[in-house]
Scaffold this motif. Structure first.
Motif, PDB file in Angstrom:
ATOM      1  N   TYR A 288       0.836  -1.205   0.000  1.00  0.00           N
ATOM      2  CA  TYR A 288       0.000   0.000   0.000  1.00  0.00           C
ATOM      3  C   TYR A 288       0.868   1.251   0.000  1.00  0.00           C
ATOM      4  O   TYR A 288       0.625   2.191  -0.750  1.00  0.00           O
ATOM      5  CB  TYR A 288      -0.937  -0.027   1.209  1.00  0.00           C
ATOM      6  N   GLN A 289       1.902   1.267   0.838  1.00  0.00           N
ATOM      7  CA  GLN A 289       2.800   2.420   0.900  1.00  0.00           C
ATOM      8  C   GLN A 289       3.536   2.616  -0.422  1.00  0.00           C
ATOM      9  O   GLN A 289       3.722   3.747  -0.876  1.00  0.00           O
ATOM     10  CB  GLN A 289       3.795   2.253   2.043  1.00  0.00           C
TER      11      GLN A 289
ATOM     12  N   LYS B  66       3.446   5.790  -3.240  1.00  0.00           N
ATOM     13  CA  LYS B  66       4.666   6.428  -3.753  1.00  0.00           C
ATOM     14  C   LYS B  66       4.789   6.281  -5.262  1.00  0.00           C
ATOM     15  O   LYS B  66       5.671   6.875  -5.873  1.00  0.00           O
ATOM     16  CB  LYS B  66       5.901   5.808  -3.099  1.00  0.00           C
TER      17      LYS B  66
END
Length: 105
Positions: free
Chosen positions: A85-86, A90
């Motif tokens: 998810y992170q 990005k």
């Protein structure tokens, strides 16, 4: 506008932006509910429940146990999910090679 409607509108304004869904924001739903409901339909309990969600009070009150967050069959599952998810936020993507061989960065 009733007090409950004003309070819900304030909570909606302070709700954090969701970068994963730029066209679908929860704060817009809360604003719509605050403006469309009559004062009799919107209770202070509803506003308190939305505030509890925003402040993560329930997450702290009902904390998950270690065996729930790290199941024996796949202990890294939720860590990998969070990492994915992170990385999406990005703009990073996994190559097909990494997906094929189960490589997580």
């Amino acid at each position: 506008m009733s007090r409950a409607q004003q309070a819900l509108h304030r909570v909606a304004q302070s709700w954090p932006h969701d970068p994963a869904r730029p066209t679908l924001q929860f704060k817009e739903l809360l604003d719509y509910v605050a403006s469309s409901q009559t004062s009799a339909e919107l209770s202070p309990k509803t506003v308190a429940a939305v505030r509890a969600l925003k402040d993560n009070r329930l997450m702290h009150k009902y904390a998950l146990k270690e065996r729930t967050t790290k199941p024996a069959s796949m202990p890294e599952h939720y860590d990998r999910l969070l990492l994915g998810y992170q990385n999406v936020l990005k703009g990073k993507r996994r190559t097909w090679w990494n997906i094929l061989f189960g490589i997580y960065k």
